[in-house]
Write a protein that holds these residues in place. Sequence first.
Motif, PDB file in Angstrom:
ATOM      1  N   GLY A   1       0.927  -1.259  -0.014  1.00 41.19           N
ATOM      2  CA  GLY A   1      -0.124  -0.094   0.055  1.00 41.19           C
ATOM      3  C   GLY A   1       0.803   1.197  -0.031  1.00 41.19           C
ATOM      4  N   LEU A   2       1.905   1.149   0.808  1.00 36.41           N
ATOM      5  CA  LEU A   2       2.702   2.371   0.856  1.00 36.41           C
ATOM      6  C   LEU A   2       3.401   2.607  -0.534  1.00 36.41           C
ATOM      7  CD1 LEU A   2       4.865   2.225   4.334  1.00 36.41           C
ATOM      8  CD2 LEU A   2       3.160   4.021   3.412  1.00 36.41           C
ATOM      9  N   LEU A   3       3.938   1.429  -1.029  1.00 35.29           N
ATOM     10  CA  LEU A   3       4.514   1.403  -2.329  1.00 35.29           C
ATOM     11  C   LEU A   3       3.765   2.187  -3.489  1.00 35.29           C
ATOM     12  CD1 LEU A   3       6.716  -1.676  -2.715  1.00 35.29           C
ATOM     13  CD2 LEU A   3       7.403   0.495  -2.517  1.00 35.29           C
ATOM     14  N   PHE A   4       2.310   1.602  -3.240  1.00 32.36           N
ATOM     15  CA  PHE A   4       1.298   2.147  -4.128  1.00 32.36           C
ATOM     16  C   PHE A   4       1.096   3.603  -4.304  1.00 32.36           C
ATOM     17  CE2 PHE A   4      -2.848   3.770  -5.062  1.00 32.36           C
ATOM     18  CZ  PHE A   4      -2.832   3.396  -6.444  1.00 32.36           C
TER      19      PHE A   4
ATOM     20  N   VAL B   1      -3.147   1.531   7.265  1.00 32.05           N
ATOM     21  CA  VAL B   1      -2.550   2.021   6.114  1.00 32.05           C
ATOM     22  C   VAL B   1      -3.081   1.497   4.676  1.00 32.05           C
ATOM     23  CG1 VAL B   1      -0.378   1.755   4.899  1.00 32.05           C
ATOM     24  CG2 VAL B   1      -0.306   2.428   7.188  1.00 32.05           C
ATOM     25  N   ILE B   2      -3.393  -0.070   4.923  1.00 28.35           N
ATOM     26  CA  ILE B   2      -3.758  -0.724   4.078  1.00 28.35           C
ATOM     27  C   ILE B   2      -5.353   0.219   3.672  1.00 28.35           C
ATOM     28  CG2 ILE B   2      -5.158  -2.928   2.897  1.00 28.35           C
ATOM     29  CD1 ILE B   2      -3.152  -4.222   5.016  1.00 28.35           C
ATOM     30  N   GLY B   3      -6.087   0.413   4.436  1.00 30.65           N
ATOM     31  CA  GLY B   3      -7.481   1.092   4.251  1.00 30.65           C
ATOM     32  C   GLY B   3      -6.948   2.337   3.402  1.00 30.65           C
TER      33      GLY B   3
ATOM     34  N   MET C   1       5.141  10.183   5.141  1.00 27.92           N
ATOM     35  CA  MET C   1       4.558  10.492   6.537  1.00 27.92           C
ATOM     36  C   MET C   1       3.860   9.185   6.860  1.00 27.92           C
ATOM     37  SD  MET C   1       4.872  12.345   9.242  1.00 27.92           S
ATOM     38  CE  MET C   1       4.076  12.321  10.488  1.00 27.92           C
ATOM     39  N   ILE C   2       3.161   8.800   6.258  1.00 29.31           N
ATOM     40  CA  ILE C   2       2.333   7.487   6.397  1.00 29.31           C
ATOM     41  C   ILE C   2       3.169   6.235   6.888  1.00 29.31           C
ATOM     42  CG2 ILE C   2       0.391   5.801   5.882  1.00 29.31           C
ATOM     43  CD1 ILE C   2      -0.713   8.335   6.170  1.00 29.31           C
ATOM     44  N   GLY C   3       4.160   6.111   6.242  1.00 35.01           N
ATOM     45  CA  GLY C   3       5.077   5.205   6.473  1.00 35.01           C
ATOM     46  C   GLY C   3       5.983   5.354   7.345  1.00 35.01           C
ATOM     47  N   ALA C   4       6.090   6.630   7.920  1.00 33.38           N
ATOM     48  CA  ALA C   4       7.111   6.986   8.985  1.00 33.38           C
ATOM     49  C   ALA C   4       6.935   6.073  10.317  1.00 33.38           C
ATOM     50  CB  ALA C   4       7.300   8.431   9.193  1.00 33.38           C
TER      51      ALA C   4
END
Lengths: 333, 245, 290
Positions: free
Chosen positions: C16-19, C147-149, C208-211
Amino acid sequence: MSSRRAAIVAGIVVLVALPFVISEDYYINIASQILLYAIFALGIDVLVGYAGLVSLGHAGLFGIAAYIVANVLAAGYGHTVAIVAALIGGLIATAGFAAVALRSVGITFIMITLALGEIIWGLAYRWISVTNGDNGISVTTRPAPFGLSLASPRGFYDATLIVFLLAMAAMAIFVSSPLGAALAGTRDQPRRMNALGYHVWMIRFLAFLFSGFLSSVSGILFVYYNEFISPQALALPASAAGLLMAIAGGAGTLFGPVVGSALVVIVQNVVSAYITRWNFMLGAIFVAIVVFMPEGLVPGSVRFGRAIWRAARGRKPTPSDRASATPIGGPRL
Amino acid sequence: MSALAVKTLSKSFGGLRVTTNVNLSVEPGERRLIIGPNGAGKTTLFNLITGELAPDSGAVLLFDRNITRTASRKRAHLGMARTYQIITLFPRDTILHNAMLALLGLSTLRWNPFTRLSRQQHLMARARAALGRVGLEHMAGRPLAETSYGEKRRVEIAMALAQEPRVLLLDEPFAGLSIDERRDVRELLKSIPRDVTVIMIEHDMDTALDLVDRITLLHFGEVIVEGTRAEVVADPRTREVYLGE
Amino acid sequence: MSFWLLLTVNSITFGGLLFLLSAGFSLIFGLMRIPNLTHGSMFMVGAYLGSTFLSGALGFTSDFWVAAILSAIEVAVLGAVMERLLLRRLAGQPLAQVLVTLGVSLMVADLCLMGWGGDPISVATPEGLGGFVRAGPAVFPLYRVAVIGIAVVFAVVLWLMLDRTRLGAKIRAGVDDPQMARVVGIRVSQLFTIVFGLGAGLAGFAGMIGAPILSVYPGLDQDMLPLALVVVILGGTGSLLGSFVGSILIGFIYNFGQALLPELAYFVLFLPMVIVLVVRPQGLFGGQIL
């Protein structure tokens, strides 16, 4: 022709005499760095300048040879074995790298080489049992061919100079050979070359092998010069620095990569003596060269020089001056 | 035996059929003209013959040898040479170097990374001779970028002839030429010996009419009419295609 | 059993982050025909800026989501400015544009090192998402599920934007055929700036979401950029569907690789890329925008 030959002889004399004129180790070491990186830049120039293929993964090939030397030495073998193994291993790695990258040309080629280079870097970083990870591997001795020690800066410079001159000679022979002419043809008109009976892919592949060989030679010199190798030497900034050397001096010229190497090494040493922001400088030079002098420093300076000379004599630039403002020998930037 | 035979050749791009069931048989030494309006599929047919495009079905035979699956670069070695509608030469190099590249393409010397190309006296003499055939020997040393359009066209033909092809494919050799240049190229094409089979694409019928023996009219990828000059000119379908009647 | 389930969730989260990262990369590539080599930098800068907003170093302490949106906007502006000032000057010279993005990425990496130092900065999980979800025998961190959501929501929003809006229609036209788009009166140059900004903003947001999962450290850019490249090579350039499928694939390969062959995790990524390049050089979904 004779003036060109005279210039080459003069250049060699200067390089041989250099350690007699400047005897401080610091400067001799910088000269060694310039020469060893010039070999790397020549290797990249084979692809960028003569094949029109821009690689952003060459530090990976450079690094593989360096890691092989370090590992073979650590396993207890001698320098000859280490160097031969590094050259062979470097060629095998290059063949694999080229087989994947040459699925494509142009912008996609850049992406693939970048990804491959990063994967090699990732291996160096994480494959700790082989590479010792971030801590790197030290090499404690330098070779002593024919009893001549390379331990001193002076000895190392002399050896590097010999290898450099051989690399320059090989490059000069290659680019004026039939295969070199065929390579330049595939850069300009691949489709026409195919119709004329050339195996375009194979020509590019062979050029890639030559390029990887020069990169490996440079990587071997690097690991002996630093007596150390770590993943940093393989990272994207290292590939970018190599590419900058190849294009800064003028891609597709014989002496451009040497000038580019001198520029990058000198700036790096001068800058790091004052501030630690080397990568920032590297990026800034990159942007400046691409935006303002896309054909490289050597042809670019010639163009500026001509323009100034003309202006001084009160003449307008001719169309051929403007035509030569496009990159000579290199790809259109 | 025909020099070049094309059997039920078809090719589509996406849903668009650009070559439909084309049959062609060109005798050794023949001069064949392929005409047709824009979009008739003339250049596509050439690309299928030279192998730069792969056909969906059908076969290409060169002197009875099936070359449908032969790589296009190998067809050059089997005696097929072509020119392009849009000139594709090596502008940074001299005219002589351009001609040498054509000769080198068929020589095993092309793999040699050790010797100097400029020392290949034999190759250079042949390249000069090839340029001599098109009347450009006197300017062999000039960079290609500094030559006129008509001269470039002649260089292209010289390169094709230098390979001593058995079958020569010319894609609109008169395109973009001035009247004088057309006359030069016409004389040049007339001088090609009869042991070379020549197949020529032209958009406009009148330009090359007197140079050829037989004419094939292509329209929407199909062969509409084929025959001698007189037959094709007189055929009502030719008028239909060209005058839209 | 729960180990594999957890690994699966982690893989999808990472996908999801990669997307979020690669969707913008792929759109920029599709439209401008260049890989934006600053894309990893945008991800890292987004994370650094967000961590600063959170830390209260600017005199106020912001909520995690506000910080994420603020940093996304800032990074989007940075991207748009770079497009205007540098890439615009080099219009029609793709090679020069790529090299300029490379140069800028090196400069940005060094500036971040100067600004935020060499030590990794950890970012706390946003309030309310620090807990765990129970599903039968397995326990998942709530944030990873969130995060998936978020990724799914963004995928849907991007899809709707491309499929239903005027801007989307213009982008699709530009990706299909820039020349034609210009002929029918689309201001392609303006579109470039918008898409570049949008892509950069998405990357910053993803950073930021991945941090909370990856933390922020020098070199994060260099870790992420190749992943985006591999996703796009796999999925096909300019294809939203391709980046989605490619991201999930790489998410799985990377996480399972790290769990099973930790030393060769990076190398394992190489295999799908090679297979796709050999079998289908245009990528799995090359040529399809949606």
